[in-house]
Design a protein around this motif. Structure first.
Motif, PDB file in Angstrom:
ATOM      1  N   THR A   1      30.108  43.378  35.110  1.00  0.00           N
ATOM      2  CA  THR A   1      29.980  41.975  35.442  1.00  0.00           C
ATOM      3  C   THR A   1      31.265  41.171  35.064  1.00  0.00           C
ATOM      4  OG1 THR A   1      29.224  41.623  33.231  1.00  0.00           O
ATOM      5  CG2 THR A   1      27.259  41.695  35.054  1.00  0.00           C
ATOM      6  N   ASP A   2      31.279  40.189  35.598  1.00  0.00           N
ATOM      7  CA  ASP A   2      32.549  39.232  35.376  1.00  0.00           C
ATOM      8  C   ASP A   2      32.548  38.930  33.887  1.00  0.00           C
ATOM      9  OD1 ASP A   2      34.926  37.770  35.214  1.00  0.00           O
ATOM     10  OD2 ASP A   2      34.135  36.251  37.135  1.00  0.00           O
TER      11      ASP A   2
ATOM     12  N   PHE B   1      34.439  36.751  32.483  1.00  0.00           N
ATOM     13  CA  PHE B   1      34.951  35.317  32.439  1.00  0.00           C
ATOM     14  C   PHE B   1      34.007  34.250  32.484  1.00  0.00           C
ATOM     15  CE2 PHE B   1      38.620  38.007  33.611  1.00  0.00           C
ATOM     16  CZ  PHE B   1      39.346  37.719  32.350  1.00  0.00           C
TER      17      PHE B   1
ATOM     18  N   GLN C   1      32.195  30.953  33.620  1.00  0.00           N
ATOM     19  CA  GLN C   1      32.093  30.215  34.776  1.00  0.00           C
ATOM     20  C   GLN C   1      31.699  28.884  34.345  1.00  0.00           C
ATOM     21  OE1 GLN C   1      33.453  31.610  37.796  1.00  0.00           O
ATOM     22  NE2 GLN C   1      33.730  33.172  36.483  1.00  0.00           N
TER      23      GLN C   1
ATOM     24  N   THR D   1      42.457  34.631  32.633  1.00  0.00           N
ATOM     25  CA  THR D   1      42.970  34.895  33.971  1.00  0.00           C
ATOM     26  C   THR D   1      43.205  33.795  35.049  1.00  0.00           C
ATOM     27  OG1 THR D   1      42.839  36.648  35.859  1.00  0.00           O
ATOM     28  CG2 THR D   1      40.799  35.539  35.235  1.00  0.00           C
TER      29      THR D   1
ATOM     30  N   ARG E   1      42.962  32.400  38.584  1.00  0.00           N
ATOM     31  CA  ARG E   1      42.262  32.529  39.884  1.00  0.00           C
ATOM     32  C   ARG E   1      42.367  31.171  40.800  1.00  0.00           C
ATOM     33  NH1 ARG E   1      36.660  35.196  37.901  1.00  0.00           N
ATOM     34  NH2 ARG E   1      37.317  37.183  37.278  1.00  0.00           N
TER      35      ARG E   1
ATOM     36  N   ALA F   1      37.474  34.662  28.873  1.00  0.00           N
ATOM     37  CA  ALA F   1      36.466  35.294  28.142  1.00  0.00           C
ATOM     38  C   ALA F   1      36.948  35.353  26.677  1.00  0.00           C
ATOM     39  CB  ALA F   1      36.531  36.844  28.818  1.00  0.00           C
TER      40      ALA F   1
END
Length: 149
Positions: free
Chosen positions: A2-3, A5, A7, A70, A72, A79
């Protein structure tokens, strides 16, 4: 996987701060607020073990804290995790405000809200210094990534 980071739940950092303020005001005492913050930490996305190293460690924290970021689509996602439950909650609170925002919004959002929420006064001096160090780290990352973008 799973991500890892965070959201954003709210459209802007200011909206996140307003939502956190409203949520914390539901509780009459600091023990209940601490429980709420600890619960926020439990809901953080899983932090990859491979990042729990010195390169990801945030200096200036009494507990061990690790963060990664990160870029994007022009937004920075963070995270983070700590070996202390309350500190993981504080990370969750910070990342709710800052993760998924543009570098400009991050650098424009002063972490003074931590003081305004009463968090710095309610925490031990070491914990207060630690959350200030985490907020500094988030803003340093934003400044660095916006300069290199």
């Amino acid at each position: 996987m799973t991500d890892p980071f965070v959201q954003p739940a709210e459209p802007t950092a200011a909206d996140a701060i307003a939502a956190i303020t409203d949520e914390l005001e539901l509780f009459d005492d600091w023990m209940d607020r601490y429980e709420f913050i600890i619960e926020m930490g439990r809901k953080l996305p899983a932090f990859p073990d491979i990042w729990a190293d010195d390169a990801h460690r945030v200096p200036g924290c009494q507990s061990r804290v690790w963060m990664e970021a990160t870029l994007r689509d022009g937004k920075i996602f963070f995270a983070g995790v700590s070996d202390a439950a309350i500190v993981s909650g504080l990370i969750a609170l910070l990342l709710r405000v800052y993760s998924g925002r543009t570098p400009a919004e991050i650098t424009a959002t002063d972490p003074v809200f931590l003081k305004e929420l009463g968090l710095l006064e309610a925490l031990s001096t070491n914990r207060g210094n630690g959350i200030a160090a985490m907020a500094r780290k988030v803003r340093e990352v934003a400044a660095h990534l916006s300069a290199s973008a």
